[in-house]
Motif scaffolding. Structure first.
Motif, mmCIF file in Angstrom:
data_model
loop_
_atom_site.group_PDB
_atom_site.id
_atom_site.type_symbol
_atom_site.label_atom_id
_atom_site.label_comp_id
_atom_site.label_asym_id
_atom_site.label_seq_id
_atom_site.Cartn_x
_atom_site.Cartn_y
_atom_site.Cartn_z
ATOM 1 N N LYS A 12 0.843 -1.197 0.000
ATOM 2 C CA LYS A 12 0.000 0.000 0.000
ATOM 3 C C LYS A 12 0.881 1.250 0.000
ATOM 4 O O LYS A 12 0.612 2.219 -0.734
ATOM 5 N N CYS A 13 1.950 1.220 0.789
ATOM 6 C CA CYS A 13 2.884 2.341 0.848
ATOM 7 C C CYS A 13 3.578 2.545 -0.500
ATOM 8 O O CYS A 13 3.761 3.675 -0.954
ATOM 9 N N ILE A 14 3.951 1.453 -1.159
ATOM 10 C CA ILE A 14 4.575 1.539 -2.473
ATOM 11 C C ILE A 14 3.645 2.248 -3.451
ATOM 12 O O ILE A 14 4.060 3.137 -4.208
ATOM 13 N N MET A 15 2.359 1.872 -3.435
ATOM 14 C CA MET A 15 1.401 2.488 -4.354
ATOM 15 C C MET A 15 1.187 3.966 -4.027
ATOM 16 O O MET A 15 0.994 4.792 -4.931
ATOM 17 N N GLU A 16 1.237 4.315 -2.747
ATOM 18 C CA GLU A 16 1.093 5.728 -2.365
ATOM 19 C C GLU A 16 2.284 6.544 -2.854
ATOM 20 O O GLU A 16 2.126 7.665 -3.361
ATOM 21 N N LEU A 17 3.500 5.989 -2.703
ATOM 22 C CA LEU A 17 4.696 6.685 -3.185
ATOM 23 C C LEU A 17 4.685 6.789 -4.706
ATOM 24 O O LEU A 17 5.098 7.808 -5.275
ATOM 25 N N LEU A 18 4.193 5.752 -5.363
ATOM 26 C CA LEU A 18 4.098 5.762 -6.816
ATOM 27 C C LEU A 18 3.136 6.848 -7.287
ATOM 28 O O LEU A 18 3.399 7.555 -8.269
ATOM 29 N N ALA A 19 2.034 7.026 -6.562
ATOM 30 C CA ALA A 19 1.041 8.041 -6.933
ATOM 31 C C ALA A 19 1.593 9.450 -6.778
ATOM 32 O O ALA A 19 1.201 10.370 -7.497
ATOM 33 N N GLN A 20 2.524 9.635 -5.842
ATOM 34 C CA GLN A 20 3.092 10.965 -5.595
ATOM 35 C C GLN A 20 3.949 11.454 -6.751
ATOM 36 O O GLN A 20 3.889 12.621 -7.144
ATOM 37 N N ASP A 21 4.765 10.550 -7.310
ATOM 38 C CA ASP A 21 5.773 11.004 -8.278
ATOM 39 C C ASP A 21 5.690 10.324 -9.629
ATOM 40 O O ASP A 21 6.435 10.651 -10.533
ATOM 41 N N GLY A 22 4.787 9.338 -9.744
ATOM 42 C CA GLY A 22 4.628 8.673 -11.030
ATOM 43 C C GLY A 22 5.613 7.542 -11.268
ATOM 44 O O GLY A 22 5.450 6.759 -12.200
ATOM 45 N N HIS A 23 6.656 7.437 -10.427
ATOM 46 C CA HIS A 23 7.630 6.365 -10.568
ATOM 47 C C HIS A 23 8.309 6.108 -9.231
ATOM 48 O O HIS A 23 8.325 6.978 -8.350
ATOM 49 N N VAL A 24 8.850 4.911 -9.053
ATOM 50 C CA VAL A 24 9.594 4.547 -7.840
ATOM 51 C C VAL A 24 10.836 3.764 -8.240
ATOM 52 O O VAL A 24 10.870 3.121 -9.289
ATOM 53 N N ARG A 25 11.868 3.832 -7.378
ATOM 54 C CA ARG A 25 13.098 3.085 -7.608
ATOM 55 C C ARG A 25 13.256 2.026 -6.530
ATOM 56 O O ARG A 25 12.923 2.252 -5.363
ATOM 57 N N VAL A 26 13.776 0.868 -6.920
ATOM 58 C CA VAL A 26 13.974 -0.233 -5.974
ATOM 59 C C VAL A 26 14.864 0.205 -4.815
ATOM 60 O O VAL A 26 14.546 -0.039 -3.647
ATOM 61 N N SER A 27 15.974 0.861 -5.108
ATOM 62 C CA SER A 27 16.917 1.256 -4.057
ATOM 63 C C SER A 27 16.284 2.233 -3.072
ATOM 64 O O SER A 27 16.489 2.128 -1.860
ATOM 65 N N ASP A 28 15.499 3.197 -3.592
ATOM 66 C CA ASP A 28 14.845 4.168 -2.714
ATOM 67 C C ASP A 28 13.812 3.487 -1.823
ATOM 68 O O ASP A 28 13.718 3.782 -0.623
ATOM 69 N N LEU A 29 13.015 2.592 -2.408
ATOM 70 C CA LEU A 29 11.991 1.887 -1.630
ATOM 71 C C LEU A 29 12.625 1.015 -0.551
ATOM 72 O O LEU A 29 12.104 0.913 0.564
ATOM 73 N N SER A 30 13.745 0.398 -0.876
ATOM 74 C CA SER A 30 14.432 -0.452 0.095
ATOM 75 C C SER A 30 14.848 0.360 1.319
ATOM 76 O O SER A 30 14.637 -0.069 2.468
ATOM 77 N N CYS A 31 15.404 1.553 1.092
ATOM 78 C CA CYS A 31 15.815 2.420 2.202
ATOM 79 C C CYS A 31 14.605 2.954 2.967
ATOM 80 O O CYS A 31 14.585 2.956 4.200
ATOM 81 N N THR A 32 13.594 3.402 2.242
ATOM 82 C CA THR A 32 12.422 4.009 2.871
ATOM 83 C C THR A 32 11.647 3.003 3.720
ATOM 84 O O THR A 32 11.201 3.326 4.831
ATOM 85 N N LEU A 33 11.504 1.788 3.200
ATOM 86 C CA LEU A 33 10.660 0.789 3.867
ATOM 87 C C LEU A 33 11.460 -0.170 4.750
ATOM 88 O O LEU A 33 10.876 -0.985 5.467
ATOM 89 N N GLY A 34 12.785 -0.072 4.715
ATOM 90 C CA GLY A 34 13.610 -0.881 5.611
ATOM 91 C C GLY A 34 13.606 -2.361 5.316
ATOM 92 O O GLY A 34 13.692 -3.182 6.235
ATOM 93 N N VAL A 35 13.504 -2.715 4.035
ATOM 94 C CA VAL A 35 13.559 -4.128 3.638
ATOM 95 C C VAL A 35 14.569 -4.273 2.506
ATOM 96 O O VAL A 35 15.032 -3.280 1.930
ATOM 97 N N SER A 36 14.900 -5.507 2.161
ATOM 98 C CA SER A 36 15.918 -5.738 1.134
ATOM 99 C C SER A 36 15.390 -5.394 -0.259
ATOM 100 O O SER A 36 14.174 -5.346 -0.498
ATOM 101 N N GLU A 37 16.328 -5.161 -1.167
ATOM 102 C CA GLU A 37 15.936 -4.889 -2.547
ATOM 103 C C GLU A 37 15.264 -6.101 -3.182
ATOM 104 O O GLU A 37 14.383 -5.951 -4.042
ATOM 105 N N VAL A 38 15.650 -7.290 -2.762
ATOM 106 C CA VAL A 38 14.987 -8.501 -3.262
ATOM 107 C C VAL A 38 13.512 -8.493 -2.891
ATOM 108 O O VAL A 38 12.640 -8.817 -3.706
ATOM 109 N N THR A 39 13.216 -8.119 -1.643
ATOM 110 C CA THR A 39 11.831 -8.043 -1.191
ATOM 111 C C THR A 39 11.049 -7.019 -2.005
ATOM 112 O O THR A 39 9.913 -7.263 -2.425
#
Length: 256
Positions: A12-39
């Motif tokens: 849900k958080c990923i979709m909210e961040l996607l709605a804000q800027d139109g795109h998301v990066r794996v590395s940024d999401l990993s840092c923001t959400l505190g999980v691995s890039e694989v996840t």
């Protein structure tokens, strides 16, 4: 919280961040959400399979169905972008010829430029052509080619061939990342060659980028930050990065 609940909240958080800027990066999401890039990659694949987003190298973008309109993301940080756009417009003279790429900040710049008579605009942005084309005193040329309907721009060989016909006083470009080392970077790799040609075919280049883009590196590299290039951003941009850009000969202007 159960693993299922954590997964649901994370996506849900990923979709909210996607709605804000139109795109998301794996590395940024990993840092923001505190999980691995694989996840994160697994999350993006699952959301892609559900038709919620479109996977691209290094991240994901909105699908046409998940954005209420192609320019929905333009309104993120609107006051900051308008300030940058107004400052950019203040240094443009009547009768100039401009090349303008697609982007949220250039969209606001187009609105500000509409007050300047006699401009000739060449753009690959459908939204910008529509916005500034309302002004009878301004001549607008929309480049043809393939259409990215999600972000409302044209690109490809036909657009490049048409652009080769024109020369401009200045190019005004919206960029996703401005960094002294990484240079100018953008998320939309389809636009790279078009943006490079706009720079080549123009007398000078103005980069319009809100403060969140300063010191940031995006997916595709456009070019280096070269002496004489002008970057217009907000006063709250990272001061250390701004200083490094200026030492490299970049003319940085700060909008209030």
């Amino acid at each position: 919280m159960s693993e299922g609940s954590k997964l649901s909240e994370r996506r849900k958080c990923i979709m909210e961040l996607l709605a804000q800027d139109g795109h998301v990066r794996v590395s940024d999401l990993s840092c923001t959400l505190g999980v691995s890039e694989v996840t994160i990659r697994n999350d993006l694949e699952a959301l892609s399979n559900e038709g919620m987003l479109e996977r691209v190298p290094g991240g994901a973008v909105q699908t046409a169905g998940t954005a209420s309109e192609p320019i929905r993301h333009y309104w993120r940080l609107a006051p900051e972008k308008r300030a940058v756009a107004d400052l950019a417009a203040s240094i443009i003279f009547p009768e100039e010829t401009l090349m303008i790429n697609s982007g949220s900040t250039t969209f606001f710049a187009a609105s500000a430029l509409a007050r300047i008579p006699g401009l000739k605009i060449v753009t690959n942005s459908i939204a910008i052509a529509s916005e500034i084309g309302k002004q009878s005193s301004i001549r607008v040329t929309l480049l043809g080619g393939e259409v990215n309907s999600q972000f409302s721009f044209t690109y490809g060989d036909d657009a490049l061939a048409q652009l080769h016909k024109y020369r401009a006083d200045r190019a005004i470009l919206s960029i996703d990342g401005v960094d002294p080392v990484a240079g100018l970077t953008t998320y939309h790799s389809e636009e790279i060659e078009l943006n490079r040609l706009m720079i080549e075919r123009s007398g000078s280049t103005i980069i319009v980028a809100d403060s969140t883009k300063i010191g940031r590196e995006s997916f595709s590299r456009l070019c280096a930050c070269t002496p004489g290039m002008k970057v217009i951003t907000n006063k709250n941009a990272d001061a250390a990065v701004v200083a490094r850009l200026r030492r490299a000969g970049v003319d940085v202007m700060l909008a209030g």
